[in-house]
Design an enzyme around this catalytic site. Structure first.
Site, PDB file in Angstrom:
ATOM      1  N   GLU A   1     -36.505  12.940 -13.249  1.00  0.00           N
ATOM      2  CA  GLU A   1     -35.080  12.796 -12.927  1.00  0.00           C
ATOM      3  C   GLU A   1     -34.868  13.149 -11.459  1.00  0.00           C
ATOM      4  OE1 GLU A   1     -32.362  13.873 -15.895  1.00  0.00           O
ATOM      5  OE2 GLU A   1     -30.648  14.031 -14.556  1.00  0.00           O
ATOM      6  N   ARG A   2     -34.178  12.259 -10.748  1.00  0.00           N
ATOM      7  CA  ARG A   2     -33.944  12.439  -9.306  1.00  0.00           C
ATOM      8  C   ARG A   2     -35.261  12.638  -8.549  1.00  0.00           C
ATOM      9  NH1 ARG A   2     -29.187  10.155  -9.976  1.00  0.00           N
ATOM     10  NH2 ARG A   2     -27.789  11.392 -11.241  1.00  0.00           N
TER      11      ARG A   2
ATOM     12  N   GLU B   1     -22.867  18.903 -18.520  1.00  0.00           N
ATOM     13  CA  GLU B   1     -23.134  17.460 -18.497  1.00  0.00           C
ATOM     14  C   GLU B   1     -23.673  16.964 -19.836  1.00  0.00           C
ATOM     15  OE1 GLU B   1     -25.590  16.960 -14.950  1.00  0.00           O
ATOM     16  OE2 GLU B   1     -23.785  16.888 -13.715  1.00  0.00           O
TER      17      GLU B   1
ATOM     18  N   GLU C   1     -30.194  28.543  -6.488  1.00  0.00           N
ATOM     19  CA  GLU C   1     -30.928  27.285  -6.679  1.00  0.00           C
ATOM     20  C   GLU C   1     -30.665  26.326  -5.514  1.00  0.00           C
ATOM     21  OE1 GLU C   1     -30.530  25.538 -10.668  1.00  0.00           O
ATOM     22  OE2 GLU C   1     -30.716  23.539  -9.801  1.00  0.00           O
TER      23      GLU C   1
ATOM     24  N   TRP D   1     -16.092  12.489 -13.044  1.00  0.00           N
ATOM     25  CA  TRP D   1     -16.972  13.601 -12.654  1.00  0.00           C
ATOM     26  C   TRP D   1     -16.284  14.619 -11.762  1.00  0.00           C
ATOM     27  CZ3 TRP D   1     -21.665  14.012 -14.975  1.00  0.00           C
ATOM     28  CH2 TRP D   1     -22.118  12.884 -15.665  1.00  0.00           C
TER      29      TRP D   1
ATOM     30  N   GLU E   1     -31.826  14.305  -3.505  1.00  0.00           N
ATOM     31  CA  GLU E   1     -30.877  13.472  -4.249  1.00  0.00           C
ATOM     32  C   GLU E   1     -29.712  13.004  -3.382  1.00  0.00           C
ATOM     33  OE1 GLU E   1     -29.335  15.347  -7.768  1.00  0.00           O
ATOM     34  OE2 GLU E   1     -27.996  13.670  -8.214  1.00  0.00           O
TER      35      GLU E   1
ATOM     36  N   LYS F   1     -26.414  27.093  -8.402  1.00  0.00           N
ATOM     37  CA  LYS F   1     -26.607  26.182  -7.263  1.00  0.00           C
ATOM     38  C   LYS F   1     -25.971  26.788  -6.017  1.00  0.00           C
ATOM     39  CE  LYS F   1     -27.010  21.876  -9.848  1.00  0.00           C
ATOM     40  NZ  LYS F   1     -26.794  20.426  -9.877  1.00  0.00           N
TER      41      LYS F   1
ATOM     42  N   GLU G   1     -26.004  14.493   8.268  1.00  0.00           N
ATOM     43  CA  GLU G   1     -24.608  14.861   8.002  1.00  0.00           C
ATOM     44  C   GLU G   1     -23.656  14.011   8.851  1.00  0.00           C
ATOM     45  OE1 GLU G   1     -23.404  18.734   9.340  1.00  0.00           O
ATOM     46  OE2 GLU G   1     -21.740  18.813   7.907  1.00  0.00           O
TER      47      GLU G   1
ATOM     48  N   ASN H   1     -32.610  18.776 -18.355  1.00  0.00           N
ATOM     49  CA  ASN H   1     -32.062  17.915 -19.410  1.00  0.00           C
ATOM     50  C   ASN H   1     -33.205  17.688 -20.401  1.00  0.00           C
ATOM     51  OD1 ASN H   1     -29.506  17.604 -18.210  1.00  0.00           O
ATOM     52  ND2 ASN H   1     -30.263  15.960 -16.893  1.00  0.00           N
TER      53      ASN H   1
ATOM     54  N   ASP I   1     -22.423  20.355  -5.818  1.00  0.00           N
ATOM     55  CA  ASP I   1     -23.683  19.836  -6.326  1.00  0.00           C
ATOM     56  C   ASP I   1     -24.594  19.351  -5.204  1.00  0.00           C
ATOM     57  OD1 ASP I   1     -25.601  18.976  -8.012  1.00  0.00           O
ATOM     58  OD2 ASP I   1     -24.442  17.387  -8.965  1.00  0.00           O
TER      59      ASP I   1
ATOM     60  N   ARG J   1     -28.620  28.530 -16.376  1.00  0.00           N
ATOM     61  CA  ARG J   1     -27.943  27.860 -15.261  1.00  0.00           C
ATOM     62  C   ARG J   1     -26.424  27.965 -15.358  1.00  0.00           C
ATOM     63  NH1 ARG J   1     -28.975  22.388 -14.307  1.00  0.00           N
ATOM     64  NH2 ARG J   1     -29.422  22.482 -12.096  1.00  0.00           N
TER      65      ARG J   1
HETATM   66  O1  GCW Z   1     -26.929  16.712  -9.354  1.00  0.00           O
HETATM   67  C1  GCW Z   1     -26.897  16.531 -10.732  1.00  0.00           C
HETATM   68  C2  GCW Z   1     -27.894  15.459 -10.974  1.00  0.00           C
HETATM   69  C3  GCW Z   1     -28.439  15.439 -12.377  1.00  0.00           C
HETATM   70  C4  GCW Z   1     -28.965  16.834 -12.693  1.00  0.00           C
HETATM   71  C5  GCW Z   1     -27.820  17.815 -12.571  1.00  0.00           C
HETATM   72  C6  GCW Z   1     -28.269  19.245 -12.825  1.00  0.00           C
HETATM   73  C7  GCW Z   1     -30.832  17.462 -14.051  1.00  0.00           C
HETATM   74  O2  GCW Z   1     -27.309  14.226 -10.638  1.00  0.00           O
HETATM   75  O3  GCW Z   1     -29.449  14.479 -12.434  1.00  0.00           O
HETATM   76  O4  GCW Z   1     -29.555  16.907 -13.973  1.00  0.00           O
HETATM   77  O5  GCW Z   1     -27.291  17.768 -11.279  1.00  0.00           O
HETATM   78  O6  GCW Z   1     -28.515  19.942 -11.848  1.00  0.00           O
HETATM   79  O7  GCW Z   1     -28.357  19.659 -13.960  1.00  0.00           O
END
Ligand code: GCW
Length: 643
Positions: free
Chosen positions: A138-139, A263, A364, A505, A370, A337, A475, A181, A342, A296
């Site tokens: 993923e990503r 999510e 994190e 979102w 991404e 995070k 940036e 996930n 995000d 998380r």
């Molecule tokens: O930034 C988002 C991503 C998802 C990711 C999620 C997360 C693993 O688009 O792909 O899922 O964050 O951090 O859980």
């Protein structure tokens, strides 16, 4: 197997150490690893490794017996007229000390090093099965997983061994193997597919790295129970048994990583329980074995109504978690995070991080790019991380973090990271997690010297010039002034100014004909600014005092508003977008000058990717500038071409 790039540990990097007579004393797995590395280097470059205690002194004397103050992982190097001495208190310190000697090269100098935090971790978002949308990783922008391919474990773990060695060399000591996930197949890693985890753990162990696993909060249900309620005694027993079985096979297992109620993932909310109930359930199962839970904090409503401006995703983690400060078990790490949104190219720090003094916080970061060019764009991220850690525009993350975690950027690509220059981000994360005070420019030079050991000055200078300011450049040509998220929904690559403006979102810029930015102030906005400790609460809340870098994150401003820099918002947008795209063209030109100084495969790969970056930066410039010109009607003061 394909030829794999040696990254920052090519054979020649070992020349200085491999020419010496080295005495290494001590026993055990990690000392054997060190011996293996040094033995190989000496065999290649004519030195000698001595494992016995007697005999004449060697050029380098390495062993345990260092002061207890060095801790589990620290080391001391002393130089003078006699041999170079490397002392550690524990074997881990010898491993890190050896890699530090590599960095010092021909001129070892006395130094004492210990890591700032005890755990420096990488999270892999690797799937076992190829996910229909997200793929194997993923990503992931670097090919398939190093661990799994199309549902099956990799048989040949040679690359995993090389990878473990790379990680140890920059100070990483923990990995979570699989995506947060956790889908049905991956949930089985905890039970009937545990053998795959144990095998990988065996490889990582040899380099001092503990293995962790992402688990589904609904694992008991996936394995036949009718509930995953954290307060149900059958659920507690299920986790106790499953966890005991893990430790049977992997005695040094690190613990669980959980994305819950986030999510669409299952979590304690389903049962009317809190996140402390959920985290503590797993913590209790792990505690007797010495494991930890990384829980998380990425919890927010991803089904918002864009018409309702009172909902603010940036508030969510703080609102959910601060009431629970002090209620998590000691072996829970709340993994947050770095920003409240995000992993955008620019965000303030997450206000949750300094707001949980009685909770262990793991900060994190995201090494996988991404939102920062997906390893097609050069974007050296260490300057961003360093600003966040040191507190350039907000509370210093290093002051509140118990540990550092980052989402990995590797795969089975021959260059490990897709873009060869993205290797520097992996290296730099390890180094900054070890010592958040390091200068990112110096870390870049370390990486350049290790990766290209016989670097002609011209190559080193050009690489430095291309990479050092590449985040600032990125940036400039993407989302302005901290507003974020002007990317294509779904794949998150390339410009789509309104991509998330009317989406569920919850990440909006609120541009209209008069102005742009999200009002997060206390009096007229969502009040998110009030989640910060003073003086930042006051600074962010104030239009004139808020740093330009973050001003559209906190304020909705007229296009004609004059920034602290002296230019208007709209002119800043035009200027930075023209400048950013021009800077990429300069990068491309500098790279062309390097033709012939680098291995052709690496040269070609970067050249192709820079062509794409030039194209993409131009697209960003034109879409963002045109969008804001059309909204505002304000022409560019310099009369440049806007569509
Ligand atoms: O930034 C988002 C991503 C998802 C990711 C999620 C997360 C693993 O688009 O792909 O899922 O964050 O951090 O859980």
């Amino acid at each position: 197997m394909d030829v794999v790039d040696p990254a920052w540990l090519p054979p020649d990097t070992w020349r200085a150490i491999g020419r010496r007579r080295i005495r290494l004393t001590g026993h055990g797995l990690l000392v054997d690893t060190v011996a293996g590395e040094l033995g190989q280097a000496c065999a290649r470059f004519g030195g000698e490794l001595v494992r016995s205690t007697g005999g004449p002194p060697c050029d380098v004397e390495m062993g345990l017996g260092g002061e207890a103050a060095l801790g589990a992982e620290g080391f001391a190097i002393t130089t003078g007229s006699g041999p170079v001495r490397l002392r550690a208190h524990q074997p881990h310190g010898l491993l890190y000390g050896m890699f530090h000697l590599l960095r010092l090269g021909d001129a070892p100098a006395s130094t004492t090093c210990r890591p700032a935090v005890p755990r420096r971790m990488l999270d892999h978002w690797d799937n076992v099965d190829v996910h229909p949308v997200m793929g194997q990783v993923e990503r992931g922008y670097a090919g398939s997983s190093l661990f799994w391919r199309a549902g099956a474990p990799r048989r040949d773990l040679t690359r995993v061994t090389t990878y473990a060695r790379m990680l140890a060399s920059c100070g990483i000591n923990a990995v979570a193997l699989n995506n947060v996930n956790v889908h049905a197949t991956e949930a089985r890693l905890l039970t009937d597919r545990l053998g795959e985890v144990a095998e990988l753990a065996g490889v990582f162990r040899r380099y001092g790295i503990r293995t962790h696993l992402s688990v589904s909060f609904a694992a008991p249900v996936l394995h036949g129970l009718d509930t995953a309620d954290p307060l149900d005694v059958r659920v507690r027993r299920w986790w106790e048994h499953a966890t005991a079985a893990v430790y049977q096979d992997i005695p040094d297992f690190g613990g669980y990583l959980v994305k819950a109620d986030s999510e669409g993932r299952p979590g304690p909310f389903t049962y009317g329980r809190t996140h402390a109930d959920g985290a503590n359930l797993l913590a209790d199962a792990l505690a007797p074995h010495g494991g930890v839970v990384h829980w998380r904090a990425f919890v927010y409503n991803h089904r918002q109504d864009w018409r309702d401006r009172s909902i603010d995703r940036a508030r969510a983690a703080f609102d959910h978690f601060t009431p629970h400060d002090g209620t998590f078990r000691d072996n829970v790490v709340l993994q947050v995070k770095h920003g409240p949104m995000d992993f955008q190219a620019r965000e303030p720090v997450s206000p949750l991080i300094p707001a949980m003094p009685r909770t262990r916080i793991g900060v994190e970061f995201q090494i996988t790019q991404e939102y920062t060019g997906q390893q097609r764009h050069v974007c050296y991220l260490a300057p961003m991380w360093s600003e966040l850690l040191r507190g350039t525009h907000g509370p210093a993350l290093a002051d509140s973090a118990s540990e550092f975690v980052a989402v990995a950027n590797v795969g089975d690509d021959p260059f490990w990271t897709g873009h060869p220059l993205a290797q520097a981000n992996l290296y730099a994360f390890g180094r900054l997690a070890w010592d958040p005070g390091l200068d990112p420019a110096a870390v870049l030079d370390e990486w350049i010297t290790l990766t290209f050991p016989d670097t002609p000055a011209r190559l080193g200078d050009a690489l430095h010039a291309i990479m050092q300011n590449s985040w600032a450049t990125y940036e400039r040509y993407t989302a302005p002034l901290g507003v974020g998220f002007m990317v294509h929904p779904g794949d998150h690559y390339g410009p789509a100014v309104d991509g998330y403006e009317y989406s569920r979102w919850g990440t909006y810029h609120h541009a209209d004909r008069d102005g742009v930015g999200v009002d997060r102030t206390v009096t007229t906005g969502t009040g998110q600014a009030a989640q910060y400790p003073e003086p930042w609460r006051r600074i962010y809340d104030s239009r004139p005092d808020c740093p330009d870098e973050l001003v559209l994150f906190f304020h909705h401003l007229p296009y004609t508003h004059v920034l602290r820099s002296g230019v208007t918002v709209i002119q800043h947008i035009y200027d930075t977008h023209f400048a950013g795209a021009d800077e990429v063209a300069v990068m491309r030109g500098r790279w062309a000058e390097l033709s012939g100084t680098l291995p052709p495969a690496a040269y070609e790969r970067v050249a192709e990717l820079l062509d794409e970056q030039v194209r993409s930066a131009g697209e960003w410039r034109d879409q963002v500038n045109s969008y804001f010109f059309r909204k505002s009607g304000v022409p560019d003061a310099h009369g440049r071409r806007i569509y």
